[in-house]
Design an enzyme around this catalytic site. Structure first.
Site, PDB file in Angstrom:
ATOM      1  N   TYR A   1     -21.006  80.188  11.153  1.00 53.95           N
ATOM      2  CA  TYR A   1     -22.040  80.509   9.717  1.00 53.95           C
ATOM      3  C   TYR A   1     -22.196  81.223   8.629  1.00 53.95           C
ATOM      4  O   TYR A   1     -22.282  81.428   8.149  1.00 53.95           O
ATOM      5  CB  TYR A   1     -22.816  80.943  11.058  1.00 53.95           C
ATOM      6  CG  TYR A   1     -24.729  81.213  10.353  1.00 53.95           C
ATOM      7  CD1 TYR A   1     -25.853  80.737  10.271  1.00 53.95           C
ATOM      8  CD2 TYR A   1     -24.766  82.621  10.302  1.00 53.95           C
ATOM      9  CE1 TYR A   1     -26.209  80.384   9.359  1.00 53.95           C
ATOM     10  CE2 TYR A   1     -26.080  82.857   9.784  1.00 53.95           C
ATOM     11  CZ  TYR A   1     -26.911  82.689   9.790  1.00 53.95           C
ATOM     12  OH  TYR A   1     -28.206  82.858   8.881  1.00 53.95           O
TER      13      TYR A   1
ATOM     14  N   LYS B   1     -22.480  81.250   4.933  1.00 48.88           N
ATOM     15  CA  LYS B   1     -23.680  82.268   3.944  1.00 48.88           C
ATOM     16  C   LYS B   1     -22.207  82.887   3.142  1.00 48.88           C
ATOM     17  O   LYS B   1     -22.607  83.383   2.358  1.00 48.88           O
ATOM     18  CB  LYS B   1     -24.183  83.278   5.340  1.00 48.88           C
ATOM     19  CG  LYS B   1     -25.215  82.192   5.993  1.00 48.88           C
ATOM     20  CD  LYS B   1     -25.944  81.620   4.884  1.00 48.88           C
ATOM     21  CE  LYS B   1     -27.334  80.931   5.662  1.00 48.88           C
ATOM     22  NZ  LYS B   1     -28.388  80.448   4.965  1.00 48.88           N
TER      23      LYS B   1
END
Length: 301
Positions: free
Chosen positions: A195, A199
């Site tokens: 994740y 990002k």
């Protein structure tokens, strides 16, 4: 660096919509002639963003997500927020380029333009160490967060460029592209490799969009939406849930503000919806002078 810290700005933090970005007060009618394309609009922040743009008087809002039932719910909320805002939707998986392309074409065909695109769809799987991770699950974060954002960028850009050109000729601001990043992009936390790297890449992708299309009038932003108790937020380990204190209306209203043109000077940068926009604007000279809020390797102590 004065008030600028190495990773974050020392600004008043907000947890919900406030006067300066209120789509029904300070930003009332700011979106009155705009068409908004939102990917991931079925619930949470995407749903709140659709509603906020309607409250700001958007001409039309086009919604995409994978759940038709949830899209209908958002459509009803948009119509309740502003009966004069037209609203349509398409069931769409952002990881499928053809589906995104078709949705964008449908939006432009129905409403004649796309002035703002919001790549809001996201994914967060279980936090596990890389050596214990499931390869398909790990890569799923990149498929939704990065590939999905790319698809939205790729197919909305021609319309956003046209918006920037047309509106610019009239002395107005257009061609706004909002990518949902995360404060996690700035951290290295055990178990969050999929994740947080996706990002972090979103921040760099934002910079590339700006580099490639600045001359076309595009204004791209990578935005941390705050800590919101969405399904994604609750996918974090339980000890992180104490940080989920922000209302979806904060990021939604911040997106409306970004689309007014008042933040065009900050294009190509990472911004947090938590930051007070008046204080942020006051730091414009320092941010531009030192090229802050972008991904850079620190080579000196």
């Amino acid at each position: 660096m004065s008030s600028i810290q190495s990773q974050f700005l020392d600004l008043t933090a907000h947890n919900t919509c406030y006067d300066a970005i209120d789509p029904q007060v300070a930003l009332k009618d700011s979106a009155s002639d705009k068409v908004i394309f939102i990917a991931g609009a079925s619930k949470g922040i995407g749903q709140a963003t659709a509603t906020a743009f309607a409250q700001a008087g958007a001409k039309a809002v086009y919604l995409t997500a994978r759940s038709e039932e949830a899209l209908k719910e958002t459509q009803n909320l948009v119509r309740t927020a502003n009966p004069n805002t037209r609203c349509a939707y398409a069931v769409c998986d952002v990881t499928d380029a053809r589906q995104v392309e078709a949705a964008v074409k449908d939006c432009a065909a129905q409403f004649g333009a796309i002035d703002v695109a919001d790549a809001n769809a996201g994914y967060l799987g279980p936090w596990v160490k890389i050596g214990e991770s499931d390869p398909e699950g790990w890569w799923r974060n990149w498929e939704v967060n990065m590939q999905g954002s790319y698809h939205v960028i790729r197919y909305t850009l021609p319309h956003l460029i046209e918006s920037a050109k047309t509106r610019g000729a009239e002395g107005r601001s257009g061609g706004h592209l909002i990518l949902i990043s995360s404060i996690g992009a700035q951290f290295v936390m055990p178990g969050a490799s999929d994740y947080q790297t996706s990002k972090h890449a979103i921040n760099r992708l934002c910079e590339f969009v700006q580099s490639d299309h600045d001359e076309d009038g595009i204004k791209c932003f990578a935005v941390h939406p705050g800590g919101v108790a969405t399904d994604i937020g609750h996918s974090m380990p339980a000890h992180m849930h104490e940080y989920l204190v922000d209302d979806p209306s904060l990021a939604a209203s911040f997106a409306v503000w970004l689309s007014t043109g008042d933040a065009d000077w900050a294009k190509g940068r990472y911004l947090s919806a938590n930051w007070d926009v008046t204080e942020l604007t006051a730091l414009k000279p320092e941010i531009l002078r030192d090229d802050l809020l972008v991904n850079r390797l620190r080579a000196k102590a």
